[in-house]
Design a protein around this motif. Structure first.
Motif, short mmCIF file in Angstrom:
data_model
loop_
_atom_site.label_atom_id
_atom_site.label_comp_id
_atom_site.label_asym_id
_atom_site.label_seq_id
_atom_site.Cartn_x
_atom_site.Cartn_y
_atom_site.Cartn_z
N VAL A 1 0.72 -1.17 0.03
CA VAL A 1 0.02 -0.01 0.06
C VAL A 1 0.78 1.40 0.07
CG1 VAL A 1 -1.87 -1.25 1.00
CG2 VAL A 1 -0.12 0.31 2.59
N GLY A 2 2.42 1.20 -0.07
CA GLY A 2 3.00 2.18 -0.25
C GLY A 2 3.63 2.91 0.87
N LEU A 3 3.56 2.12 2.09
CA LEU A 3 3.99 2.56 3.50
C LEU A 3 5.32 2.12 3.56
CD1 LEU A 3 0.56 2.37 5.36
CD2 LEU A 3 1.57 4.33 4.40
N PRO A 4 6.08 2.84 4.44
CA PRO A 4 7.49 2.47 4.73
C PRO A 4 7.54 0.94 5.67
CG PRO A 4 6.93 4.11 5.99
CD PRO A 4 5.66 4.26 4.97
N ASP A 5 8.50 0.22 5.42
CA ASP A 5 8.57 -0.75 6.34
C ASP A 5 8.90 -0.43 7.96
OD1 ASP A 5 8.50 -2.26 3.88
OD2 ASP A 5 10.56 -2.78 3.71
N VAL A 6 8.41 -1.42 8.71
CA VAL A 6 8.71 -1.15 10.19
C VAL A 6 9.80 -1.91 10.62
CG1 VAL A 6 7.71 -0.93 12.41
CG2 VAL A 6 6.27 -0.34 10.35
N PRO A 7 10.99 -1.47 11.28
CA PRO A 7 11.69 -2.30 11.88
C PRO A 7 11.59 -3.32 13.03
CG PRO A 7 12.20 -0.12 12.64
CD PRO A 7 11.06 0.05 11.73
N TRP A 8 10.64 -4.48 12.82
CA TRP A 8 10.37 -5.11 13.98
C TRP A 8 11.38 -5.72 14.83
CZ3 TRP A 8 5.52 -3.72 14.99
CH2 TRP A 8 4.64 -3.36 13.87
N GLN A 9 12.46 -6.08 13.95
CA GLN A 9 13.48 -6.60 14.83
C GLN A 9 14.44 -5.84 15.15
OE1 GLN A 9 12.15 -8.83 11.87
NE2 GLN A 9 11.10 -9.75 13.69
N SER A 10 14.86 -4.77 14.49
CA SER A 10 15.97 -3.94 14.72
C SER A 10 15.83 -2.77 15.32
CB SER A 10 16.64 -3.60 13.35
OG SER A 10 15.95 -2.86 12.45
N GLY A 11 14.53 -2.40 15.46
CA GLY A 11 14.04 -1.24 16.20
C GLY A 11 13.44 -1.54 17.56
N GLY A 12 14.03 -1.02 18.75
CA GLY A 12 13.56 -1.39 19.86
C GLY A 12 12.27 -1.16 20.44
N PRO A 13 11.50 0.06 19.99
CA PRO A 13 10.14 0.28 20.21
C PRO A 13 9.36 -0.81 19.21
CG PRO A 13 11.22 2.30 20.11
CD PRO A 13 12.15 1.30 19.82
#
Length: 320
Positions: free
Chosen positions: A169-181
């Motif tokens: 849908v054209g949205l950016p990826d979310v860093p589910w493993q590399s981003g703490g929050p």
């Protein structure tokens, strides 16, 4: 003329039979109570033996190990409270305490609130409510490890379903493993998916005992849906809420499988909780004494939170 009736004699002599001696009654009552007590202890004995073997003995053994310095090989050396002093100075331990507290503060109210909302909807005339009940209860039949593996399939940064949908849908990826929050949020979301069904089931059983006449009387008095929910449903499911609060808090303090499989406590201890930190010390660095000290602190924290909630709860004994 009526003939006199001869007194009945006993088998041991010619003394007339009469009511039993009053002095024997307390003795017989004590013997009866003693027999009932022995029978009760006989029924309780298997459970008490299992409780001692699998709860009391391991707890005492863990407390003893927490007072030793160990390396996983050979006999530990008694060091007293040194491990607990280390805990007070360990930044990673306090990070795990904060993460565990935050995880509990998020999961417990959300799981209970979503469970109550689902129970209220499924208790009414909702179309296909049997299907919805089965869908919500289904995660209860899956183990924590399997649930976490499903979470990995959904939240994986490279091939996860969720990031794939976001890219579509054209949205950016979310860093589910590399981003703490983001990693912490993924653990919370998977836990909610796993726990809401249990909360819904308990609330649904509690709602079955709420009389329909209460809602009818409130409706006649002009109460709207929110007022009926606030002033009837919530108070009447108070005992269920108390039970679920205790169970959710205990589970949240003891969470391990979901965190270990999904994030391993990372990135950079962003999702590290007390149990995963104890596991790391006990089975990776082989410092069993320090890990046991973490376990003892975790037990004390759980007991303290449970005791406070028990003393402050006003709904645990509410009945219809």
């Amino acid at each position: 003329m009526t003939q006199p009736v001869a007194p009945e004699v006993t088998a041991v002599g010619d003394r007339p039979a009469g009511p039993p001696d009053a002095s024997l009654r307390p003795r017989r009552a004590r013997a009866g109570r003693r027999g009932e007590s022995l029978a009760a202890y006989g029924f309780l004995a298997p459970n008490l033996v299992l409780l001692v073997l699998f709860v009391a003995v391991p707890l005492l053994w863990a407390l003893w190990i927490s007072l030793q310095a160990t390396d996983g090989f050979g006999t530990g050396v008694f060091v007293g409270a040194d491990n607990y002093v280390r805990l007070a100075e360990d930044g990673r331990f306090w990070r795990a305490v904060v993460n565990t507290t935050l995880y509990t503060a998020l999961v417990t109210p959300l799981a209970m609130g979503l469970g109550l909302g689902a129970a209220v909807l499924l208790d009414g005339a909702l179309p296909a409510r049997g299907l919805f009940r089965s869908v919500l209860i289904l995660p209860m039949a899956v183990s924590g490890v399997a649930t976490a593996l499903i979470g990995v399939l959904v939240f994986d940064e490279n091939s996860g379903v969720l990031d794939g949908l976001l890219r579509a849908v054209g949205l950016p990826d979310v860093p589910w493993q590399s981003g703490g929050p983001a990693a912490f949020a993924s653990v919370v979301l998977v836990t909610l998916w796993w726990r809401v069904g249990f909360n819904m089931l308990v609330y649904l059983a509690a709602l079955q005992g709420v009389g329909a006449h209460l809602y009818e009387a409130a409706t006649l008095d002009g109460a709207n849906a929110w007022q009926r929910f606030r002033h009837i449903t919530v108070p009447m499911v108070g005992p269920a809420s108390f039970f679920l609060m205790i169970m959710n808090v205990i589970y949240s303090f003891q969470v391990f499988d979901v965190v270990f499989v999904m994030t391993g406590g990372g990135p950079q201890d962003a999702t590290s909780v007390l149990v995963t930190y104890a596991y790391e010390n006990g089975f990776v660095t082989r410092d069993q004494g320090y890990a046991a000290a973490i376990g003892v602190v975790l037990l004390l924290l759980t007991l303290a939170v449970t005791a406070v909630h028990w003393r402050t709860s006003r709904t645990r004994d509410v009945t219809e």
